[in-house]
Design a protein around this motif. Structure first.
Motif, PDB file in Angstrom:
ATOM      1  N   HIS A  80       0.832  -1.209   0.000  1.00  0.00           N
ATOM      2  CA  HIS A  80       0.000   0.000   0.000  1.00  0.00           C
ATOM      3  C   HIS A  80       0.867   1.259   0.000  1.00  0.00           C
ATOM      4  N   ASN A  81       1.911   1.257   0.826  1.00  0.00           N
ATOM      5  CA  ASN A  81       2.719   2.458   0.986  1.00  0.00           C
ATOM      6  C   ASN A  81       3.842   2.599  -0.036  1.00  0.00           C
ATOM      7  N   ILE A  82       4.009   1.607  -0.878  1.00  0.00           N
ATOM      8  CA  ILE A  82       4.857   1.761  -2.071  1.00  0.00           C
ATOM      9  C   ILE A  82       3.956   2.094  -3.255  1.00  0.00           C
ATOM     10  N   GLY A  83       2.862   1.367  -3.383  1.00  0.00           N
ATOM     11  CA  GLY A  83       1.979   1.539  -4.532  1.00  0.00           C
ATOM     12  C   GLY A  83       1.294   2.890  -4.585  1.00  0.00           C
ATOM     13  N   LEU A  84       0.812   3.388  -3.453  1.00  0.00           N
ATOM     14  CA  LEU A  84       0.067   4.651  -3.463  1.00  0.00           C
ATOM     15  C   LEU A  84       0.934   5.836  -3.903  1.00  0.00           C
ATOM     16  N   PRO A  85       2.122   6.036  -3.358  1.00  0.00           N
ATOM     17  CA  PRO A  85       2.943   7.153  -3.861  1.00  0.00           C
ATOM     18  C   PRO A  85       3.312   6.996  -5.338  1.00  0.00           C
ATOM     19  N   VAL A  86       3.614   5.777  -5.765  1.00  0.00           N
ATOM     20  CA  VAL A  86       3.932   5.549  -7.185  1.00  0.00           C
ATOM     21  C   VAL A  86       2.731   5.927  -8.046  1.00  0.00           C
ATOM     22  N   MET A  87       1.547   5.455  -7.648  1.00  0.00           N
ATOM     23  CA  MET A  87       0.337   5.761  -8.398  1.00  0.00           C
ATOM     24  C   MET A  87       0.081   7.267  -8.419  1.00  0.00           C
ATOM     25  N   MET A  88       0.244   7.944  -7.295  1.00  0.00           N
ATOM     26  CA  MET A  88      -0.045   9.371  -7.228  1.00  0.00           C
ATOM     27  C   MET A  88       0.944  10.207  -8.030  1.00  0.00           C
ATOM     28  N   ILE A  89       2.215   9.856  -7.969  1.00  0.00           N
ATOM     29  CA  ILE A  89       3.216  10.576  -8.772  1.00  0.00           C
ATOM     30  C   ILE A  89       2.914  10.388 -10.255  1.00  0.00           C
ATOM     31  N   GLY A  90       2.624   9.154 -10.645  1.00  0.00           N
ATOM     32  CA  GLY A  90       2.251   8.900 -12.039  1.00  0.00           C
ATOM     33  C   GLY A  90       1.015   9.676 -12.434  1.00  0.00           C
ATOM     34  N   LEU A  91       0.016   9.703 -11.558  1.00  0.00           N
ATOM     35  CA  LEU A  91      -1.237  10.384 -11.859  1.00  0.00           C
ATOM     36  C   LEU A  91      -1.048  11.893 -12.014  1.00  0.00           C
ATOM     37  N   VAL A  92      -0.164  12.481 -11.226  1.00  0.00           N
ATOM     38  CA  VAL A  92       0.136  13.911 -11.385  1.00  0.00           C
ATOM     39  C   VAL A  92       0.596  14.183 -12.815  1.00  0.00           C
ATOM     40  N   PHE A  93       1.524  13.371 -13.299  1.00  0.00           N
ATOM     41  CA  PHE A  93       2.012  13.563 -14.666  1.00  0.00           C
ATOM     42  C   PHE A  93       0.917  13.315 -15.695  1.00  0.00           C
ATOM     43  N   VAL A  94       0.109  12.293 -15.480  1.00  0.00           N
ATOM     44  CA  VAL A  94      -0.959  11.954 -16.435  1.00  0.00           C
ATOM     45  C   VAL A  94      -1.984  13.080 -16.528  1.00  0.00           C
ATOM     46  N   VAL A  95      -2.426  13.613 -15.386  1.00  0.00           N
ATOM     47  CA  VAL A  95      -3.442  14.666 -15.446  1.00  0.00           C
ATOM     48  C   VAL A  95      -2.908  15.948 -16.066  1.00  0.00           C
ATOM     49  N   TYR A  96      -1.608  16.113 -16.084  1.00  0.00           N
ATOM     50  CA  TYR A  96      -1.012  17.254 -16.774  1.00  0.00           C
ATOM     51  C   TYR A  96      -0.653  16.928 -18.218  1.00  0.00           C
ATOM     52  N   GLY A  97      -1.121  15.777 -18.703  1.00  0.00           N
ATOM     53  CA  GLY A  97      -1.011  15.462 -20.115  1.00  0.00           C
ATOM     54  C   GLY A  97       0.142  14.584 -20.539  1.00  0.00           C
ATOM     55  N   ASN A  98       0.921  14.072 -19.598  1.00  0.00           N
ATOM     56  CA  ASN A  98       2.054  13.226 -19.963  1.00  0.00           C
ATOM     57  C   ASN A  98       1.613  11.758 -19.936  1.00  0.00           C
ATOM     58  N   GLU A  99       1.130  11.285 -21.073  1.00  0.00           N
ATOM     59  CA  GLU A  99       0.591   9.925 -21.175  1.00  0.00           C
ATOM     60  C   GLU A  99       1.646   8.839 -20.959  1.00  0.00           C
ATOM     61  N   ALA A 100       2.920   9.196 -21.040  1.00  0.00           N
ATOM     62  CA  ALA A 100       3.982   8.214 -20.818  1.00  0.00           C
ATOM     63  C   ALA A 100       3.948   7.668 -19.394  1.00  0.00           C
ATOM     64  N   PHE A 101       3.275   8.368 -18.477  1.00  0.00           N
ATOM     65  CA  PHE A 101       3.215   7.944 -17.083  1.00  0.00           C
ATOM     66  C   PHE A 101       2.004   7.077 -16.762  1.00  0.00           C
ATOM     67  N   VAL A 102       1.198   6.772 -17.774  1.00  0.00           N
ATOM     68  CA  VAL A 102       0.055   5.880 -17.540  1.00  0.00           C
ATOM     69  C   VAL A 102       0.516   4.529 -16.986  1.00  0.00           C
ATOM     70  N   PRO A 103       1.569   3.912 -17.541  1.00  0.00           N
ATOM     71  CA  PRO A 103       2.020   2.628 -16.967  1.00  0.00           C
ATOM     72  C   PRO A 103       2.497   2.758 -15.519  1.00  0.00           C
ATOM     73  N   VAL A 104       3.125   3.863 -15.166  1.00  0.00           N
ATOM     74  CA  VAL A 104       3.574   4.075 -13.786  1.00  0.00           C
ATOM     75  C   VAL A 104       2.353   4.134 -12.866  1.00  0.00           C
ATOM     76  N   THR A 105       1.345   4.881 -13.292  1.00  0.00           N
ATOM     77  CA  THR A 105       0.104   4.981 -12.520  1.00  0.00           C
ATOM     78  C   THR A 105      -0.535   3.607 -12.361  1.00  0.00           C
ATOM     79  N   ALA A 106      -0.549   2.845 -13.446  1.00  0.00           N
ATOM     80  CA  ALA A 106      -1.152   1.508 -13.411  1.00  0.00           C
ATOM     81  C   ALA A 106      -0.385   0.559 -12.497  1.00  0.00           C
ATOM     82  N   ILE A 107       0.928   0.614 -12.540  1.00  0.00           N
ATOM     83  CA  ILE A 107       1.736  -0.252 -11.669  1.00  0.00           C
ATOM     84  C   ILE A 107       1.447   0.076 -10.204  1.00  0.00           C
TER      85      ILE A 107
END
Length: 123
Positions: free
Chosen positions: A72-99
């Motif tokens: 939980h505490n590894i996955g949530l920060p990884v997902m949130m960091i990825g999601l920050v990039f995704v919502v700002y339009g960087n689709e390359a971070f979709v896999p990071v968010t998914a992981i």
């Protein structure tokens, strides 16, 4: 384990509230998905898990509790960091968010199995 989860949940709460304050001050709500997920999966879910582990120490003492905590505490920060990039339009971070998301789902499954196996009414 219970106290550890409650304490880390407060860190997520502060982060989530600060994101919310920043969005309201700037009138830019782009990070709403990050704000919501940090508050739900960080603050709320981990607080409730911490309370459950505190009330049922036999569940807190299991390997599943450790697996839950770390995934939980590894996955949530990884997902949130990825999601920050995704919502700002960087689709390359979709896999990071998914992981990160998959790690959180696995953590929740470990928690659920732990609760179902180890949380019992006292005899």
């Amino acid at each position: 384990m219970g106290v550890k989860l409650i304490k880390i949940s407060v860190v997520y709460f502060v982060i989530g509230v600060c994101i919310g304050l920043g969005m309201s001050m700037t009138h830019s709500f782009t990070l709403t998905p990050v704000h919501v997920h940090i508050n739900l999966l960080g603050w709320t879910a981990l607080t409730l898990a911490g309370i459950i582990y505190h009330l049922f120490p036999q569940a807190a003492a299991t390997k599943l509790a450790n697996v839950h905590f770390w995934l939980h505490n590894i996955g949530l920060p990884v997902m949130m960091i990825g999601l920050v990039f995704v919502v700002y339009g960087n689709e390359a971070f979709v896999p990071v968010t998914a992981i990160g998301g998959v790690l959180v789902v696995l953590a929740v499954i470990a928690f659920a199995v732990n609760v179902l196996q180890n949380v019992r009414t006292p005899s």
